[in-house]
Motif scaffolding. Structure first.
Motif, PDB file in Angstrom:
ATOM      1  N   ALA A  94       2.375  52.024  54.172  1.00  0.00           N
ATOM      2  CA  ALA A  94       2.906  53.227  54.717  1.00  0.00           C
ATOM      3  C   ALA A  94       2.183  53.539  56.300  1.00  0.00           C
ATOM      4  CB  ALA A  94       2.342  54.361  53.798  1.00  0.00           C
ATOM      5  N   VAL A  95       1.074  53.205  56.223  1.00  0.00           N
ATOM      6  CA  VAL A  95       0.437  53.237  57.646  1.00  0.00           C
ATOM      7  C   VAL A  95       0.859  52.256  58.573  1.00  0.00           C
ATOM      8  CG1 VAL A  95      -1.780  53.437  58.729  1.00  0.00           C
ATOM      9  CG2 VAL A  95      -1.579  54.503  56.545  1.00  0.00           C
ATOM     10  N   MET A  96       1.059  50.733  58.204  1.00  0.00           N
ATOM     11  CA  MET A  96       1.109  49.832  59.144  1.00  0.00           C
ATOM     12  C   MET A  96       2.682  49.784  59.469  1.00  0.00           C
ATOM     13  SD  MET A  96      -1.561  47.075  58.126  1.00  0.00           S
ATOM     14  CE  MET A  96      -1.030  46.041  59.817  1.00  0.00           C
ATOM     15  N   PHE A  97       3.440  50.303  58.621  1.00  0.00           N
ATOM     16  CA  PHE A  97       4.806  49.972  58.768  1.00  0.00           C
ATOM     17  C   PHE A  97       5.765  51.148  58.676  1.00  0.00           C
ATOM     18  CE2 PHE A  97       3.736  45.562  57.246  1.00  0.00           C
ATOM     19  CZ  PHE A  97       4.176  45.055  58.363  1.00  0.00           C
ATOM     20  N   GLU A  98       4.919  52.321  58.650  1.00  0.00           N
ATOM     21  CA  GLU A  98       5.470  53.746  58.183  1.00  0.00           C
ATOM     22  C   GLU A  98       6.574  53.899  57.345  1.00  0.00           C
ATOM     23  OE1 GLU A  98       6.905  54.797  62.318  1.00  0.00           O
ATOM     24  OE2 GLU A  98       4.836  55.400  62.995  1.00  0.00           O
ATOM     25  N   SER A  99       6.127  52.825  56.154  1.00  0.00           N
ATOM     26  CA  SER A  99       7.499  52.890  55.127  1.00  0.00           C
ATOM     27  C   SER A  99       6.334  52.227  53.806  1.00  0.00           C
ATOM     28  CB  SER A  99       8.519  51.799  55.435  1.00  0.00           C
ATOM     29  OG  SER A  99       9.148  51.823  54.222  1.00  0.00           O
ATOM     30  N   PRO A 100       6.233  53.099  52.784  1.00  0.00           N
ATOM     31  CA  PRO A 100       5.526  52.607  51.770  1.00  0.00           C
ATOM     32  C   PRO A 100       6.138  51.475  50.740  1.00  0.00           C
ATOM     33  CG  PRO A 100       6.148  54.732  51.527  1.00  0.00           C
ATOM     34  CD  PRO A 100       6.593  54.668  52.782  1.00  0.00           C
ATOM     35  N   ASP A 101       7.443  51.217  51.074  1.00  0.00           N
ATOM     36  CA  ASP A 101       8.278  50.334  50.551  1.00  0.00           C
ATOM     37  C   ASP A 101       8.308  49.070  50.972  1.00  0.00           C
ATOM     38  OD1 ASP A 101       9.281  52.509  48.717  1.00  0.00           O
ATOM     39  OD2 ASP A 101      11.093  52.849  50.119  1.00  0.00           O
ATOM     40  N   ARG A 102       7.456  48.931  52.175  1.00  0.00           N
ATOM     41  CA  ARG A 102       7.328  47.602  52.717  1.00  0.00           C
ATOM     42  C   ARG A 102       6.004  46.666  52.296  1.00  0.00           C
ATOM     43  NH1 ARG A 102       8.859  47.025  58.669  1.00  0.00           N
ATOM     44  NH2 ARG A 102       8.407  45.002  58.190  1.00  0.00           N
ATOM     45  N   GLN A 103       5.907  46.990  50.964  1.00  0.00           N
ATOM     46  CA  GLN A 103       4.855  46.220  50.483  1.00  0.00           C
ATOM     47  C   GLN A 103       4.971  44.791  50.405  1.00  0.00           C
ATOM     48  OE1 GLN A 103       3.787  48.173  46.628  1.00  0.00           O
ATOM     49  NE2 GLN A 103       5.248  49.851  47.109  1.00  0.00           N
ATOM     50  N   SER A 104       5.856  44.098  50.321  1.00  0.00           N
ATOM     51  CA  SER A 104       5.932  42.656  50.257  1.00  0.00           C
ATOM     52  C   SER A 104       5.733  42.171  51.699  1.00  0.00           C
ATOM     53  CB  SER A 104       7.523  42.386  50.222  1.00  0.00           C
ATOM     54  OG  SER A 104       8.507  42.873  50.932  1.00  0.00           O
ATOM     55  N   SER A 105       5.780  42.935  52.961  1.00  0.00           N
ATOM     56  CA  SER A 105       5.505  42.698  54.164  1.00  0.00           C
ATOM     57  C   SER A 105       4.136  42.431  54.309  1.00  0.00           C
ATOM     58  CB  SER A 105       6.076  43.508  55.214  1.00  0.00           C
ATOM     59  OG  SER A 105       7.486  43.368  55.299  1.00  0.00           O
ATOM     60  N   VAL A 106       3.338  43.539  53.594  1.00  0.00           N
ATOM     61  CA  VAL A 106       1.756  43.884  53.679  1.00  0.00           C
ATOM     62  C   VAL A 106       1.352  42.401  52.937  1.00  0.00           C
ATOM     63  CG1 VAL A 106      -0.208  45.010  52.987  1.00  0.00           C
ATOM     64  CG2 VAL A 106       2.005  46.322  54.271  1.00  0.00           C
ATOM     65  N   ARG A 107       1.983  42.194  51.765  1.00  0.00           N
ATOM     66  CA  ARG A 107       1.494  41.059  51.011  1.00  0.00           C
ATOM     67  C   ARG A 107       1.493  39.868  51.664  1.00  0.00           C
ATOM     68  NH1 ARG A 107       3.832  43.647  45.952  1.00  0.00           N
ATOM     69  NH2 ARG A 107       2.379  44.463  44.775  1.00  0.00           N
ATOM     70  N   ARG A 108       2.591  39.495  52.559  1.00  0.00           N
ATOM     71  CA  ARG A 108       2.824  38.321  53.330  1.00  0.00           C
ATOM     72  C   ARG A 108       1.706  38.286  54.371  1.00  0.00           C
ATOM     73  NH1 ARG A 108       8.151  39.311  52.546  1.00  0.00           N
ATOM     74  NH2 ARG A 108       8.470  40.394  54.594  1.00  0.00           N
ATOM     75  N   MET A 109       1.428  39.505  54.899  1.00  0.00           N
ATOM     76  CA  MET A 109       0.244  39.473  56.086  1.00  0.00           C
ATOM     77  C   MET A 109      -1.028  39.065  55.360  1.00  0.00           C
ATOM     78  SD  MET A 109       1.222  42.776  58.358  1.00  0.00           S
ATOM     79  CE  MET A 109      -0.067  42.622  59.346  1.00  0.00           C
ATOM     80  N   TYR A 110      -1.120  39.616  54.222  1.00  0.00           N
ATOM     81  CA  TYR A 110      -2.477  39.534  53.364  1.00  0.00           C
ATOM     82  C   TYR A 110      -2.732  38.106  53.248  1.00  0.00           C
ATOM     83  CZ  TYR A 110      -5.854  39.497  49.602  1.00  0.00           C
ATOM     84  OH  TYR A 110      -6.948  39.332  48.788  1.00  0.00           O
ATOM     85  N   GLU A 111      -1.698  37.338  52.602  1.00  0.00           N
ATOM     86  CA  GLU A 111      -1.749  36.107  52.524  1.00  0.00           C
ATOM     87  C   GLU A 111      -2.019  35.158  53.719  1.00  0.00           C
ATOM     88  OE1 GLU A 111      -2.191  34.456  49.534  1.00  0.00           O
ATOM     89  OE2 GLU A 111      -1.803  36.509  48.660  1.00  0.00           O
ATOM     90  N   SER A 112      -1.374  35.567  54.768  1.00  0.00           N
ATOM     91  CA  SER A 112      -1.682  34.877  56.099  1.00  0.00           C
ATOM     92  C   SER A 112      -3.157  35.246  56.530  1.00  0.00           C
ATOM     93  CB  SER A 112      -0.636  35.469  57.353  1.00  0.00           C
ATOM     94  OG  SER A 112      -0.945  34.895  58.391  1.00  0.00           O
ATOM     95  N   GLY A 113      -3.304  36.264  56.254  1.00  0.00           N
ATOM     96  CA  GLY A 113      -4.925  36.590  56.736  1.00  0.00           C
ATOM     97  C   GLY A 113      -6.075  35.815  55.813  1.00  0.00           C
ATOM     98  N   ARG A 114      -5.563  35.742  54.750  1.00  0.00           N
ATOM     99  CA  ARG A 114      -6.561  34.700  53.812  1.00  0.00           C
ATOM    100  C   ARG A 114      -6.575  33.355  53.966  1.00  0.00           C
ATOM    101  NH1 ARG A 114      -8.883  37.235  48.834  1.00  0.00           N
ATOM    102  NH2 ARG A 114      -9.122  34.761  48.541  1.00  0.00           N
TER     103      ARG A 114
END
Length: 119
Positions: A94-114
């Motif tokens: 919701a904060v990063m993409f202004e859309s709480p529905d973009r959770q899969s994008s955040v998960r991809r970023m998380y995996e990349s960050g790991r």
């Protein structure tokens, strides 16, 4: 925030940091290599007047290099938000993409960050 940007008047600003604020040297490199200058120029003039091809190629390369670094650093920040602050995927999206529905994008970023952290 350890890095400060101070507007000094008109269209001028000063960036300041201490040695300890840049342990990896990324910040120093972005300034010394002109990556930051080229990226800010690209932001300020999305359609700049064409110059010499080699100069324009160098500027595009510097801008792209900084963009990739920022993507990696943002991915590491997502890991911190999730692992250290226990924020939900939905809240981060919701904060990063202004859309709480973009959770899969955040998960991809998380995996990349790991991967960047080696964990």
């Amino acid at each position: 925030m350890p890095v400060t940007v101070t507007k000094t008047g008109g269209h001028r600003a000063e960036i300041a940091w201490e040695r300890g604020d840049d342990p990896t040297g990324y910040l120093s490199h972005t300034v010394e290599s002109d990556q930051l200058a080229h990226a800010l120029e690209a932001v300020g003039q999305p359609s700049p007047a064409p110059g010499e091809p080699d100069e324009d190629l160098a500027a595009a390369r510097q801008t792209a290099d900084l963009a990739r670094l920022l993507e990696r650093r943002a991915a590491v920040q997502v890991v911190q938000l999730r692992d250290h602050h226990q924020l939900s995927w939905r809240r981060i999206a919701a904060v990063m993409f202004e859309s709480p529905d973009r959770q899969s994008s955040v998960r991809r970023m998380y995996e990349s960050g790991r991967r960047h952290l080696g964990t």
